[in-house]
Design a protein around this motif. Structure first.
Motif, mmCIF file in Angstrom:
data_model
loop_
_atom_site.group_PDB
_atom_site.id
_atom_site.type_symbol
_atom_site.label_atom_id
_atom_site.label_comp_id
_atom_site.label_asym_id
_atom_site.label_seq_id
_atom_site.Cartn_x
_atom_site.Cartn_y
_atom_site.Cartn_z
ATOM 1 N N LEU A 120 1.024 -1.523 0.053
ATOM 2 C CA LEU A 120 0.249 -0.107 0.480
ATOM 3 C C LEU A 120 1.150 1.468 -0.255
ATOM 4 C CD1 LEU A 120 -3.051 -1.045 2.432
ATOM 5 C CD2 LEU A 120 -2.890 -0.959 0.281
ATOM 6 N N LEU A 121 2.019 1.069 0.945
ATOM 7 C CA LEU A 121 3.000 2.228 0.618
ATOM 8 C C LEU A 121 3.608 2.321 -0.558
ATOM 9 C CD1 LEU A 121 4.724 4.913 2.989
ATOM 10 C CD2 LEU A 121 6.200 2.575 2.625
ATOM 11 N N ILE A 122 4.126 1.393 -0.806
ATOM 12 C CA ILE A 122 4.860 1.951 -2.585
ATOM 13 C C ILE A 122 3.224 1.733 -3.576
ATOM 14 C CG2 ILE A 122 5.471 0.373 -4.853
ATOM 15 C CD1 ILE A 122 6.392 -1.039 -2.495
ATOM 16 N N ASP A 123 2.569 1.347 -3.751
ATOM 17 C CA ASP A 123 1.094 1.988 -4.242
ATOM 18 C C ASP A 123 0.412 3.100 -4.642
ATOM 19 O OD1 ASP A 123 -0.612 1.255 -6.261
ATOM 20 O OD2 ASP A 123 -2.211 1.487 -4.769
ATOM 21 N N GLN A 124 0.087 4.102 -3.691
ATOM 22 C CA GLN A 124 0.160 5.686 -2.877
ATOM 23 C C GLN A 124 0.727 6.178 -3.660
ATOM 24 O OE1 GLN A 124 -1.018 6.657 0.934
ATOM 25 N NE2 GLN A 124 1.448 6.795 1.463
ATOM 26 N N PHE A 125 2.373 5.799 -4.101
ATOM 27 C CA PHE A 125 3.571 6.620 -4.326
ATOM 28 C C PHE A 125 2.872 7.294 -5.480
ATOM 29 C CE2 PHE A 125 7.129 8.294 -2.345
ATOM 30 C CZ PHE A 125 6.704 7.847 -0.829
ATOM 31 N N ASN A 126 2.098 7.166 -5.973
ATOM 32 C CA ASN A 126 1.889 7.679 -7.081
ATOM 33 C C ASN A 126 0.815 9.107 -6.682
ATOM 34 O OD1 ASN A 126 0.005 8.879 -9.325
ATOM 35 N ND2 ASN A 126 0.041 6.594 -10.378
ATOM 36 N N PRO A 127 1.776 10.027 -7.491
ATOM 37 C CA PRO A 127 0.832 11.383 -6.963
ATOM 38 C C PRO A 127 -0.149 11.924 -6.980
ATOM 39 C CG PRO A 127 2.633 11.739 -8.493
ATOM 40 C CD PRO A 127 2.948 10.455 -8.304
ATOM 41 N N ILE A 128 -0.814 11.392 -8.802
ATOM 42 C CA ILE A 128 -2.349 11.907 -8.936
ATOM 43 C C ILE A 128 -3.180 10.395 -8.271
ATOM 44 C CG2 ILE A 128 -3.341 10.307 -11.018
ATOM 45 C CD1 ILE A 128 -1.305 11.555 -13.051
ATOM 46 N N PHE A 129 -2.661 9.234 -7.245
ATOM 47 C CA PHE A 129 -3.527 8.965 -6.337
ATOM 48 C C PHE A 129 -3.616 9.472 -5.173
ATOM 49 C CE2 PHE A 129 -2.531 3.997 -8.067
ATOM 50 C CZ PHE A 129 -2.838 3.991 -8.624
ATOM 51 N N ALA A 130 -2.056 9.792 -5.083
ATOM 52 C CA ALA A 130 -1.852 10.747 -3.829
ATOM 53 C C ALA A 130 -2.785 11.705 -4.136
ATOM 54 C CB ALA A 130 -0.673 11.539 -3.487
ATOM 55 N N TYR A 131 -3.311 12.795 -4.911
ATOM 56 C CA TYR A 131 -3.594 13.948 -5.406
ATOM 57 C C TYR A 131 -5.467 13.429 -4.822
ATOM 58 C CZ TYR A 131 -6.124 17.887 -7.517
ATOM 59 O OH TYR A 131 -6.880 18.681 -7.962
ATOM 60 N N THR A 132 -5.928 12.302 -5.520
ATOM 61 C CA THR A 132 -7.185 12.542 -5.951
ATOM 62 C C THR A 132 -7.837 12.060 -4.680
ATOM 63 O OG1 THR A 132 -6.848 9.948 -6.818
ATOM 64 C CG2 THR A 132 -7.553 11.833 -8.265
ATOM 65 N N ASN A 133 -6.675 10.996 -3.849
ATOM 66 C CA ASN A 133 -7.310 10.527 -2.174
ATOM 67 C C ASN A 133 -7.273 11.736 -1.747
ATOM 68 O OD1 ASN A 133 -7.216 7.055 -2.938
ATOM 69 N ND2 ASN A 133 -5.125 7.153 -2.205
ATOM 70 N N PHE A 134 -6.363 11.890 -1.882
ATOM 71 C CA PHE A 134 -6.559 13.899 -0.410
ATOM 72 C C PHE A 134 -8.212 14.396 -0.425
ATOM 73 C CE2 PHE A 134 -3.919 16.424 2.778
ATOM 74 C CZ PHE A 134 -5.320 17.370 3.794
ATOM 75 N N ALA A 135 -8.203 14.705 -2.045
ATOM 76 C CA ALA A 135 -9.250 15.124 -2.869
ATOM 77 C C ALA A 135 -10.262 15.527 -2.398
ATOM 78 C CB ALA A 135 -8.670 16.164 -4.170
ATOM 79 N N ASN A 136 -10.310 14.228 -1.908
ATOM 80 C CA ASN A 136 -11.668 13.336 -2.217
ATOM 81 C C ASN A 136 -11.933 13.559 0.063
ATOM 82 O OD1 ASN A 136 -12.976 11.685 -4.128
ATOM 83 N ND2 ASN A 136 -11.334 10.257 -4.634
ATOM 84 N N SER A 137 -10.999 13.129 0.347
ATOM 85 C CA SER A 137 -11.343 13.442 1.772
ATOM 86 C C SER A 137 -11.135 14.788 1.735
ATOM 87 C CB SER A 137 -10.545 13.088 2.459
ATOM 88 O OG SER A 137 -9.445 13.800 2.380
ATOM 89 N N LEU A 138 -11.172 15.911 1.379
ATOM 90 C CA LEU A 138 -11.396 17.262 1.277
ATOM 91 C C LEU A 138 -12.649 17.798 0.718
ATOM 92 C CD1 LEU A 138 -8.098 18.662 0.124
ATOM 93 C CD2 LEU A 138 -8.945 18.434 2.557
ATOM 94 N N VAL A 139 -13.388 17.329 -0.364
ATOM 95 C CA VAL A 139 -14.619 17.399 -1.396
ATOM 96 C C VAL A 139 -15.654 16.650 -1.203
ATOM 97 C CG1 VAL A 139 -13.840 19.796 -2.390
ATOM 98 C CG2 VAL A 139 -13.678 17.858 -3.298
ATOM 99 N N ASP A 140 -16.795 16.527 -1.756
ATOM 100 C CA ASP A 140 -17.782 15.629 -1.836
ATOM 101 C C ASP A 140 -17.445 15.166 -3.529
ATOM 102 O OD1 ASP A 140 -18.239 15.754 0.075
ATOM 103 O OD2 ASP A 140 -20.054 17.104 -0.102
ATOM 104 N N GLY A 141 -17.643 14.121 -4.138
ATOM 105 C CA GLY A 141 -17.803 13.954 -5.196
ATOM 106 C C GLY A 141 -17.022 11.793 -5.101
ATOM 107 N N GLY A 142 -16.204 11.453 -4.699
ATOM 108 C CA GLY A 142 -16.456 9.960 -4.729
ATOM 109 C C GLY A 142 -15.031 9.667 -5.995
ATOM 110 N N ILE A 143 -14.779 10.681 -6.536
ATOM 111 C CA ILE A 143 -13.916 10.607 -7.701
ATOM 112 C C ILE A 143 -12.173 9.470 -7.719
ATOM 113 C CG2 ILE A 143 -12.579 11.719 -9.677
ATOM 114 C CD1 ILE A 143 -15.400 12.256 -9.511
ATOM 115 N N PHE A 144 -12.012 8.582 -8.278
ATOM 116 C CA PHE A 144 -11.046 7.752 -8.450
ATOM 117 C C PHE A 144 -10.048 8.190 -8.895
ATOM 118 C CE2 PHE A 144 -14.505 6.422 -6.290
ATOM 119 C CZ PHE A 144 -14.109 5.742 -5.638
ATOM 120 N N PRO A 145 -8.595 8.012 -8.897
ATOM 121 C CA PRO A 145 -7.540 8.286 -9.634
ATOM 122 C C PRO A 145 -7.871 7.771 -11.493
ATOM 123 C CG PRO A 145 -6.778 6.416 -8.439
ATOM 124 C CD PRO A 145 -9.012 7.084 -7.666
ATOM 125 N N PHE A 146 -7.813 8.493 -11.898
ATOM 126 C CA PHE A 146 -7.557 8.350 -13.869
ATOM 127 C C PHE A 146 -6.512 7.451 -13.776
ATOM 128 C CE2 PHE A 146 -6.189 9.554 -17.993
ATOM 129 C CZ PHE A 146 -7.034 8.725 -18.829
#
Lengths: 293, 331
Positions: free
Chosen positions: A208-234
Motif C-alpha cells: 500500500l505504501l508503494i502503491d500510493q506513491f503515485n502523485p495522482i493517487f495522492a492527489y485524488t485520495n486527499f482531494a476526496n477527503s476534502l470535497v464531496d465527489g467520490g472521484i477515483f484516480p484516472f
C-alpha cells in the motif's frame, strides 16, 4: 554573494507571460471549469455546490499534470539548446539561480492558471448553486496548486538533467505514462511476480505504501477527503487488482487492526507530492551543476 | 596585474583534444586578440574561462579568481559576449538590457548602452525574436557593457556584423580599452584583430603557437617587406649593392626592376640612398608588407615555406595555383 533567483524567476515569468502557453493553459482550465459547472448544473438535479466542486477533481487530475509538464519540460534545456543560457550565465546569475529561478517562474505560470480557474469556479458556484463551500473550495484549491507545482518540479528537474529538447520530452512523456498507464503493472505486477497472485483487497502494508506513491493517487485520495465527489484516480486498469480494490483508499485497505499508520492516511499525499517535487529538482540540479554547456 | 591566466589548461572530449596544455597570460588593461582558424579551440578556452566547460587538466584564473571554483566572484566584474548565443525571442531588446542591469546591480541607463552599440530606438522596443544576427550581436554587446566591467570577454564579436558594424565594434573596443577595461576577444579573421589589439595569441589545433605584438610576430617570422624598385638601368651592380646592405636578405634583377626582401624596416631607406650614391636612377618604388593573412597562414600551417609560396602563388595569376586545396577538389 547576492542571489539572483528572484530576478531570473521574474524574467522567466515575464517571458512565459508573453507566450501563448500561459494564456492557452489559463483558457483550458477556465474552459474546463465553466463546462464542468454548467454541465452539472444543467443535467443533474439535486446537486449541491460542494459536489459540483468535487466533480472538478476528475478533469483536473487528467489535464493539470499534462499542462504542468508542458510548461516545465523546456525550462532549462530550451535555453541550453537555443544558446540563451550563455547570455544568462555570462551575467552574474549562476547555475543554481537558473534552476531555482526557472522553477519559480514556471510554478508562477501554473499557479496563475489554477488560481484563475478556481476564482471562476467560485463565481460559478455562487451564480449557479447560490452558495460556495468556502473551506472545501480553499482546501481543494490549495491542494490543486501543490499538485500542479509537483508536476512543474518534475518537468523542470528533467529539463535541467538533459542536454536536448527531445530527451526532455521523452522522459516527461515516460513519467506521465508510468503514473497513468503503467503504475498498476509496476506495483501489482511486481506483487504478482512475487506471490503468484494479484494483491488482495486487504494487502500487505508495504504494498500500500508503494502503491500510493503515485502523485495522482495522492492527489485524488486527499482531494476526496476534502470535497464531496467520490472521484477515483484516472489510470489504465489491467485487472491485476480486484474491482473492489480500485474503489478503496490505502487507509481503507489496511489489513492490520486499528487505524492505518500515518503513511497510509490521506494527508500523507502531501508528503508524496513533495517527494515528487523535490527529488526530480534535486537530480536536475545536481546534473546541471556538472553539465558542459 | 594579470587579467586572465591559464596554466596547463587542457580539455579533451574523448579522444579529441580541444586544447592542449595552454599557458596564456592576458595583462590588465591590454586588448588581447585570440586568433585561430575555426575549430582551433578558441571557444573551448573561452567557455572554460566562463565555467561553461570544465577543464580536463590545468586551471584558469580570471581577475585573480579561479574560473571554476570562484565563478560567482568573476561574473559581476566581467562583460561577456558569448558565441552561438540566442536572445529571448519574446522580450524586447530594452528588457534584455534592463535584466542585465538588474543582475549586475548597476545604475546604467539602458538607452545609453543601446545607443553606444548602435541599436536604433525603434528597434529597442521590438521583440528580440525579430532581430537580425547583427542586431542580436549589438544587443549582447550592450548587455556585456552593463556595469562598466573590468574585463570584456568576447567570442567572435564580429560575426554577423557587416563591415560598417565591425568598424563600430572595433571603435567600441578601443574606447573601452581607453577607459581602462581589459579586452580579450577571439576571431578567426586576422584583420579584425590587427586593428585594435595590443597583443595577439595564435591558437592552432589546440596549441598556442605564438603570443606577441603584431610587429613582433612579423619580425619573428622574418616576413618584413618586399621592395620593388624600377631603375633606369637595373644591372648586376645595382643588385650587388642592394644585397650587401644589412637587413636585405635577397635581391634579384629582372628587366628594369630590382626586387629586395627586407627584414629590417630601416634598410629600406638605406637601399634607396645606397643605390642613388652608386649612380642608379630610381623611377619608382613599391613596398609591399607581408600581409597579415600570410603571416597567419604561416603560423597556423606550421610550415612557413609552403605557406609563403601558397600566398605568392595565389597572387600571381600566371602561375597555376596548385597549392590551393580547394582548387584541387574543384578540379
Amino acid at each position: 554573494m547576492t542571489s539572483h533567483i528572484a530576478t531570473v524567476a521574474r524574467k522567466d515569468f515575464a517571458d512565459a507571460g508573453r507566450s501563448k502557453l500561459l494564456w492557452g493553459i489559463v483558457g483550458l482550465f477556465v474552459g474546463i471549469v465553466v463546462i464542468g459547472y454548467v454541465a452539472i448544473w444543467a443535467t443533474l438535479d439535486d446537486v449541491v455546490a460542494s459536489e459540483a466542486l468535487g466533480f472538478l477533481n476528475f478533469p483536473i487530475q487528467v489535464v493539470l499534470p499534462v499542462a504542468a509538464l508542458i510548461v516545465g519540460y523546456m525550462a532549462v534545456v530550451g535555453e541550453r539548446q537555443s544558446g540563451s543560457i550563455k547570455l544568462l550565465l555570462g551575467l552574474p546569475p549562476n547555475r543554481t539561480d537558473i534552476v531555482l529561478g526557472k522553477l519559480l517562474g514556471r510554478i508562477g505560470v501554473v499557479v496563475v492558471a489554477i488560481v484563475i480557474a478556481f476564482i471562476v469556479a467560485f463565481v460559478l458556484s455562487l451564480v449557479l448553486f447560490r452558495s460556495v463551500p468556502f473551506t472545501d473550495w480553499l482546501a481543494f484549491g490549495a491542494l490543486t496548486v501543490l499538485f500542479g507545482i509537483t508536476f512543474v518540479g518534475m518537468a523542470v528537474g528533467v529539463s535541467a538533467s538533459v542536454s536536448s529538447r527531445g530527451r526532455s520530452m521523452a522522459i516527461v512523456v515516460g513519467i506521465y505514462m508510468v503514473f497513468v498507464a503503467l503504475w498498476e503493472l509496476l506495483t501489482a505486477g511486481t506483487y504478482y511476480l512475487i506471490y503468484d497472485e494479484g494483491p488482495p483487497v486487504e494487502v500487505e502494508t508495504w504494498y500500500l505504501l508503494i502503491d500510493q506513491f503515485n502523485p495522482i493517487f495522492a492527489y485524488t485520495n486527499f482531494a476526496n477527503s476534502l470535497v464531496d465527489g467520490g472521484i477515483f484516480p484516472f489510470q489504465f486498469q489491467y485487472g491485476l487488482e480486484s474491482t473492489e480494490a480500485y474503489q478503496l483508499t490505502p487507509a481503507e485497505r489496511y489489513a492490520g487492526s486499528g487505524d492505518a499508520p500515518f503513511f497510509l492516511q490521506e494527508w500523507f499525499g502531501i508528503v508524496v507530492l513533495l517527494f515528487w517535487l523535490v527529488v526530480p529538482v534535486a537530480i536536475g540540479y545536481y546534473r546541471f551543476q556538472r553539465a558542459e554547456l | 596585474m594579470v587579467a586572465i591566466r591559464t596554466s596547463g589548461l587542457t580539455k579533451r572530449y574523448g579522444d579529441l583534444t580541444a586544447i592542449a596544455d595552454l599557458d596564456l597570460e592576458v595583462r590588465e588593461g591590454e586588448v588581447f586578440g585570440f586568433l585561430g582558424p575555426n575549430g582551433a579551440g578558441k571557444s573551448t578556452t573561452i567557455n572554460t574561462l566562463l565555467d561553461f566547460t570544465r577543464p580536463t587538466e590545468g586551471s584558469a584564473t580570471v581577475l585573480g579568481y579561479d574560473a571554476q571554483e570562484e565563478a560567482d566572484r568573476i561574473s559581476p566584474r566581467v562583460g561577456v559576449l558569448p558565441e552561438g548565443f540566442d536572445c529571448y525571442p519574446r522580450l524586447t531588446g530594452r528588457r534584455h538590457v534592463e535584466f542585465a542591469i538588474e543582475t549586475k546591480d548597476a545604475d546604467d541607463d539602458p538607452d545609453d548602452l543601446l545607443e553606444r552599440v548602435g541599436l536604433a530606438p525603434e528597434d529597442r522596443r521590438r521583440r528580440a525574436g525579430e532581430y537580425s544576427t547583427g542586431m542580436r550581436q549589438r544587443l549582447a554587446m550592450a548587455m556585456a557593457l552593463v556595469g562598466d566591467p573590468d574585463l570584456l570577454i568576447m567570442d567572435e564579436p564580429s560575426s554577423g556584423l557587416d563591415p560598417h558594424g565591425i568598424r563600430e565594434m572595433q571603435e567600441l573596443v578601443r574606447s573601452e580599452a581607453d577607459s581602462g577595461t581589459t579586452v580579450f576577444f577571439s576571431s578567426h579573421i586576422l584583420e579584425h584583430v590587427d586593428a585594435v589589439c595590443d597583443r595577439i595569441g595564435v591558437l592552432n589545433d589546440g596549441h598556442l603557437v605564438a603570443v606577441d605584438t603584431i610587429e613582433g610576430l612579423r619580425e619573428s617570422i622574418g616576413g618584413g617587406a618586399t621592395m620593388t624598385l624600377t631603375l633606369a638601368d637595373a644591372d648586376e651592380h645595382a643588385r650587388e649593392t642592394a644585397a650587401s646592405i644589412e637587413g636585405v636578405t635577397a635581391a634579384s634583377v629582372s628587366g628594369q626592376t630590382l626586387e629586395c626582401s627586407v627584414v629590417d624596416p630601416l634598410a629600406k631607406a638605406t637601399v634607396v640612398t645606397e643605390l642613388t650614391r652608386t649612380g642608379a636612377t630610381i623611377h619608382d618604388i613599391r613596398i609591399e608588407e607581408v600581409s597579415l593573412e600570410s603571416l597567419f597562414t604561416t603560423l597556423t600551417n606550421g610550415d612557413s615555406e609552403r605557406a609563403q609560396r601558397s600566398h605568392i602563388a595565389s597572387e600571381d595569376t600566371t602561375e597555376p595555383v596548385t597549392q590551393n586545396p580547394d582548387s584541387e577538389v574543384a578540379g
